[in-house]
Design a protein around this motif. Structure first.
Motif, short mmCIF file in Angstrom:
data_model
loop_
_atom_site.label_atom_id
_atom_site.label_comp_id
_atom_site.label_asym_id
_atom_site.label_seq_id
_atom_site.Cartn_x
_atom_site.Cartn_y
_atom_site.Cartn_z
N ASN A 168 4.73 55.80 46.06
CA ASN A 168 5.31 56.80 45.15
C ASN A 168 4.30 57.42 44.20
O ASN A 168 4.67 58.25 43.38
CB ASN A 168 6.46 56.16 44.36
CG ASN A 168 7.57 55.72 45.28
OD1 ASN A 168 8.06 56.49 46.09
ND2 ASN A 168 7.95 54.46 45.18
N MET A 186 12.56 62.92 49.35
CA MET A 186 12.49 64.00 48.36
C MET A 186 12.61 65.36 49.03
O MET A 186 12.03 65.58 50.10
CB MET A 186 11.14 63.95 47.63
CG MET A 186 10.97 62.82 46.67
SD MET A 186 9.43 63.03 45.74
CE MET A 186 8.51 61.66 46.37
N SER A 187 13.30 66.28 48.36
CA SER A 187 13.31 67.67 48.81
C SER A 187 11.92 68.25 48.58
O SER A 187 11.12 67.67 47.81
CB SER A 187 14.36 68.47 48.03
OG SER A 187 13.93 68.60 46.67
N ASP A 188 11.62 69.39 49.19
CA ASP A 188 10.30 70.00 48.96
C ASP A 188 10.05 70.30 47.49
O ASP A 188 8.98 69.97 46.97
CB ASP A 188 10.13 71.27 49.82
CG ASP A 188 9.81 70.95 51.28
OD1 ASP A 188 9.57 69.77 51.61
OD2 ASP A 188 9.78 71.90 52.08
N PRO A 189 11.01 70.91 46.75
CA PRO A 189 10.75 71.15 45.32
C PRO A 189 10.49 69.85 44.54
O PRO A 189 9.62 69.81 43.67
CB PRO A 189 12.01 71.86 44.83
CG PRO A 189 12.55 72.53 46.06
CD PRO A 189 12.25 71.58 47.18
N GLN A 190 11.24 68.78 44.84
CA GLN A 190 11.01 67.49 44.17
C GLN A 190 9.63 66.95 44.53
O GLN A 190 8.91 66.44 43.67
CB GLN A 190 12.07 66.47 44.59
CG GLN A 190 13.45 66.74 44.07
CD GLN A 190 14.48 65.82 44.73
OE1 GLN A 190 14.42 65.52 45.93
NE2 GLN A 190 15.45 65.38 43.94
N TYR A 191 9.29 67.03 45.80
CA TYR A 191 8.01 66.52 46.27
C TYR A 191 6.86 67.29 45.61
O TYR A 191 5.89 66.68 45.15
CB TYR A 191 7.93 66.63 47.80
CG TYR A 191 6.68 66.00 48.36
CD1 TYR A 191 6.64 64.64 48.64
CD2 TYR A 191 5.55 66.76 48.60
CE1 TYR A 191 5.50 64.05 49.14
CE2 TYR A 191 4.39 66.17 49.11
CZ TYR A 191 4.37 64.83 49.38
OH TYR A 191 3.24 64.25 49.87
N SER A 206 2.09 66.26 39.60
CA SER A 206 1.88 65.43 38.41
C SER A 206 0.67 64.51 38.55
O SER A 206 0.31 63.83 37.60
CB SER A 206 3.14 64.62 38.11
OG SER A 206 3.33 63.58 39.06
N LYS A 236 6.85 68.90 42.74
CA LYS A 236 6.78 68.52 41.32
C LYS A 236 6.11 67.16 41.15
O LYS A 236 5.24 66.98 40.29
CB LYS A 236 8.18 68.50 40.70
CG LYS A 236 8.17 68.18 39.23
CD LYS A 236 9.57 68.26 38.64
CE LYS A 236 9.52 67.94 37.16
NZ LYS A 236 10.84 68.00 36.54
N SER A 237 6.49 66.20 41.98
CA SER A 237 5.88 64.86 41.91
C SER A 237 4.40 64.91 42.26
O SER A 237 3.57 64.35 41.55
CB SER A 237 6.62 63.90 42.83
OG SER A 237 6.04 62.61 42.75
N GLN A 268 8.33 59.34 50.70
CA GLN A 268 8.24 60.77 50.46
C GLN A 268 9.30 61.55 51.21
O GLN A 268 9.69 62.64 50.79
CB GLN A 268 6.85 61.29 50.79
CG GLN A 268 6.43 61.10 52.22
CD GLN A 268 5.15 61.81 52.53
OE1 GLN A 268 5.14 63.02 52.54
NE2 GLN A 268 4.10 61.07 52.76
#
Length: 188
Positions: A80, A27-32, A38, A34-35, A24
Motif C-alpha cells: 500500500n 482502488m479506482s483509477d482516481p483513488q489510485y 502522495s 491520488k494515492s 492496488q
C-alpha cells in the motif's frame, strides 16, 4: 550469497507480486492516482506518469507523465506504500515486482516515499526484503532513496537504521540501496 539471492528472488515473486496486485486492484483509477501521487513532492508527482503493476510486474499506464518520473502504489513487503521514481529507480522497482534476480537499471536512480512505508527486521535488526518467521514490521518515516547496489565495505555506510537516518537497505543483495530518512516534502 547465491542462495540468499535465490531466496530474495523467490520471495519477491511469490509474496510481493500477488499481494501487491490485490492491494492496488481494489482502488479506482482516481483513488489510485491520488494515492500514488502522495509518494513524492507535489511538483514532481503532479507531472509524473502513474502506472499499476500486475501480478507479473507488468506495468499498465494509468496516466502519462511529462517529467521522467513514474509513481505507483506498492513496494516489496508493503503493497500500500506510494513510491515515485525517476526512470532508473522505476526500472529497479519493476525488476523487483517482476521477480528479476537483480535490478535492470544501468545507473543510479532516485525514488521518493513521502508517506513512509514498512520494512521487516530480524531480531538482530537486519533489514530483510519480505516478512518471515523471525521478523517484525518496522514503520519507516517519510524518506527518499538512491537505488543502486551500495557496498557497505567499500562505502563505510551502515546497514541498519540509526540516528543519522542514512543506511544501506537490503545490504548484500542485488537490491541493496541507500535509504535517506528525510521527508521529501521538506526538501527545497
Amino acid at each position: 550469497m547465491h542462495l540468499h539471492r535465490l531466496l530474495c528472488t523467490a520471495l519477491l515473486g511469490s509474496v510481493f507480486v500477488p499481494s501487491h496486485a490485490r492491494a492496488q486492484g481494489a482502488m479506482s483509477d482516481p483513488q489510485y492516482i491520488k494515492s500514488a501521487e502522495s509518494g513524492a513532492p507535489a511538483d514532481i508527482a503532479s507531472r509524473a506518469a502513474i502506472t499499476r503493476l500486475d501480478a507479473k510486474g507488468t506495468p499498465t499506464v494509468v496516466r502519462t507523465g511529462t517529467n521522467g518520473f513514474t509513481c505507483i502504489v506498492g513496494v516489496p513487503g508493503d503493497p500500500n506504500a506510494p513510491f515515485c521514481a525517476d526512470q532508473n529507480a522505476y526500472a529497479w522497482i519493476v525488476s523487483a515486482a517482476s521477480g528479476q534476480p537483480k535490478p535492470t537499471n544501468a545507473a543510479p536512480g532516485i525514488a521518493y516515499m513521502a508517506q513512509g512505508g514498512v520494512h521487516y527486521e530480524t531480531t538482530t535488526r537486519d533489514v530483510v526484503m519480505m516478512p518471515g518467521a523471525n521478523t517484525h514490521p518496522v514503520k519507516e518515516p517519510p524518506h527518499w532513496m538512491l537505488m543502486w547496489a551500495f557496498d557497505p565495505a567499500g562505502s563505510g555506510l551502515p546497514t541498519k537504521e540509526n540516528a543519522g537516518g542514512v543506511y544501506i537497505m537490503f545490504a548484500g543483495t542485488p537490491y541493496a540501496h541507500l535509504m535517506i530518512y528525510q521527508n521529501p516534502n521538506s526538501i527545497k
